[in-house]
Design a protein around this motif. Structure first.
Motif, PDB file in Angstrom:
ATOM      1  N   GLU A 228       0.858  -1.193   0.000  1.00 22.86           N
ATOM      2  CA  GLU A 228       0.000   0.000   0.000  1.00 22.86           C
ATOM      3  C   GLU A 228       0.889   1.236   0.000  1.00 22.86           C
ATOM      4  OE1 GLU A 228      -4.255   0.932   1.973  1.00 22.86           O
ATOM      5  OE2 GLU A 228      -2.647   0.571   3.401  1.00 22.86           O
ATOM      6  N   HIS A 229       0.293   2.367  -0.317  1.00 22.16           N
ATOM      7  CA  HIS A 229       1.032   3.620  -0.196  1.00 22.16           C
ATOM      8  C   HIS A 229       1.432   3.786   1.261  1.00 22.16           C
ATOM      9  CE1 HIS A 229       1.958   7.897  -0.071  1.00 22.16           C
ATOM     10  NE2 HIS A 229       2.064   7.867  -1.387  1.00 22.16           N
ATOM     11  N   ALA A 230       2.669   4.169   1.506  1.00 16.05           N
ATOM     12  CA  ALA A 230       3.211   4.196   2.866  1.00 16.05           C
ATOM     13  C   ALA A 230       2.441   5.136   3.786  1.00 16.05           C
ATOM     14  CB  ALA A 230       4.684   4.594   2.815  1.00 16.05           C
ATOM     15  N   ASP A 231       2.082   6.316   3.296  1.00 17.49           N
ATOM     16  CA  ASP A 231       1.365   7.275   4.143  1.00 17.49           C
ATOM     17  C   ASP A 231      -0.035   6.766   4.477  1.00 17.49           C
ATOM     18  OD1 ASP A 231       3.561   8.908   4.032  1.00 17.49           O
ATOM     19  OD2 ASP A 231       2.748  10.245   2.491  1.00 17.49           O
ATOM     20  N   LEU A 232      -0.683   6.102   3.527  1.00 18.07           N
ATOM     21  CA  LEU A 232      -2.022   5.564   3.770  1.00 18.07           C
ATOM     22  C   LEU A 232      -1.960   4.440   4.794  1.00 18.07           C
ATOM     23  CD1 LEU A 232      -5.005   5.610   3.090  1.00 18.07           C
ATOM     24  CD2 LEU A 232      -4.542   4.107   1.137  1.00 18.07           C
ATOM     25  N   ASN A 233      -0.944   3.598   4.679  1.00 20.03           N
ATOM     26  CA  ASN A 233      -0.770   2.532   5.667  1.00 20.03           C
ATOM     27  C   ASN A 233      -0.576   3.120   7.062  1.00 20.03           C
ATOM     28  OD1 ASN A 233       0.000  -0.413   6.390  1.00 20.03           O
ATOM     29  ND2 ASN A 233       1.731   0.781   7.114  1.00 20.03           N
ATOM     30  N   SER A 234       0.230   4.173   7.170  1.00 24.93           N
ATOM     31  CA  SER A 234       0.451   4.821   8.468  1.00 24.93           C
ATOM     32  C   SER A 234      -0.838   5.395   9.030  1.00 24.93           C
ATOM     33  CB  SER A 234       1.485   5.945   8.324  1.00 24.93           C
ATOM     34  OG  SER A 234       2.747   5.434   7.966  1.00 24.93           O
ATOM     35  N   SER A 235      -1.650   6.000   8.159  1.00 22.13           N
ATOM     36  CA  SER A 235      -2.908   6.597   8.625  1.00 22.13           C
ATOM     37  C   SER A 235      -3.870   5.531   9.148  1.00 22.13           C
ATOM     38  CB  SER A 235      -3.559   7.408   7.505  1.00 22.13           C
ATOM     39  OG  SER A 235      -4.008   6.581   6.453  1.00 22.13           O
ATOM     40  N   HIS A 236      -3.852   4.328   8.545  1.00 21.30           N
ATOM     41  CA  HIS A 236      -4.683   3.227   9.042  1.00 21.30           C
ATOM     42  C   HIS A 236      -4.226   2.812  10.438  1.00 21.30           C
ATOM     43  CE1 HIS A 236      -7.102   2.744   5.543  1.00 21.30           C
ATOM     44  NE2 HIS A 236      -6.121   2.335   4.759  1.00 21.30           N
ATOM     45  N   ASN A 237      -2.912   2.770  10.645  1.00 22.86           N
ATOM     46  CA  ASN A 237      -2.391   2.429  11.976  1.00 22.86           C
ATOM     47  C   ASN A 237      -2.782   3.474  13.006  1.00 22.86           C
ATOM     48  OD1 ASN A 237      -1.071   0.032  11.193  1.00 22.86           O
ATOM     49  ND2 ASN A 237       0.742   1.162  10.507  1.00 22.86           N
TER      50      ASN A 237
END
Length: 261
Positions: A228-237
């Motif tokens: 996934e896009h790294a920033d989107l993955n971080s936002s899910h976390n």
């Protein structure tokens, strides 16, 4: 408006502003206002009482917000507020500022001061727009907002040399404050989560490893293969951590702030 002067009260002085500002002043103004002169312009500072919305005590989830350099803000809804154009503009501003400082003449100093004001107003306007959209999305879907604790962000983020000036001049705390006060006014709950390893943790299997980030933009889990896009993955976390904070009863309400124009 009318104002006191050394020659008595001056009545019928016209003033203007944005449509939303004029509406608030017309409906919510209370008490006295101040007229100030700043940088060759006059500003009316009006005191307004704006009632807060009924707080949402049962959010259905949380919108996670990841703050960054390439993307100023990425939400767990998949919305990315790109900072590429802004960063190019800021790099040009930085070079111009360096040239003016090197020149050192009085006119160069005046120009540098004027230009610095433009930079600050531009960044402030962008932060207002981004925060307004994030809060509106959370309010519309009945969710809260989860933000990273920003304390020490400049010390813990590792960047290449060209990106360091961008990091140290971007107003992360201002954007967070704008989100907080707009959320409180809209009744949207806000929680703050520990930012540790949000960029290295897989939002699917929660495997955490530095190698999960092969590049700035890409997240590839070494355990389950999730990409996934790294920033989107971080936002899910961040969203997931926000929900856990809320469920555990450690919710952190948006701080009490005065109106930020």
């Amino acid at each position: 408006m009318s104002i006191w002067t050394t020659a008595g009260r001056l009545k019928g002085v016209a003033f203007t502003g944005q449509a939303g500002q004029l509406e608030v002043v017309a409906q919510r103004r209370r008490g006295e206002s101040d007229l100030i002169h700043q940088n060759g312009a006059w500003y009316l500072l009006a005191t307004c009482e704006i009632p807060e919305a009924e707080p949402n005590t049962r959010p259905v989830g949380f919108v996670g917000v990841d703050l960054g350099i390439v993307n100023i803000a990425t939400t767990s809804e998949g919305t990315r507020h790109s900072g590429r154009r802004m960063n190019r503009r800021r790099e040009a501003d930085r070079k111009l500022r360096g040239k003016l400082q090197k020149k050192g003449s009085k006119s160069a100093k005046r120009r540098a001061k004027k230009h610095a004001g433009k930079e600050k107003r531009r960044a402030r306007d962008i932060n207002h727009k981004i925060s307004k959209r994030i809060v509106a999305a959370a309010q519309r879907t009945g969710r809260g907002i989860a933000l990273e604790e920003l304390t020490g962000i400049r010390q813990r983020v590792r960047l290449r040399k060209p990106q360091r000036a961008t990091l140290h001049t971007w107003s992360f705390h201002q954007l967070g404050a704008f989100i907080a006060y707009k959320a409180k006014r809209s009744g949207v709950p806000v929680v703050y989560v520990n930012p540790a390893y949000t960029s290295q943790e897989c939002s699917h299997c929660h495997h955490t490893e530095r190698r999960n980030r092969p590049s700035q933009a890409v997240f590839t889990c070494r355990a389950c293969g999730f990409v996934e896009h790294a920033d989107l993955n971080s936002s899910h976390n961040i969203a997931a951590r926000g929900w856990m904070v809320w469920v555990c009863g450690a919710e952190s309400q948006a701080p009490a702030l005065t109106h930020i124009a």
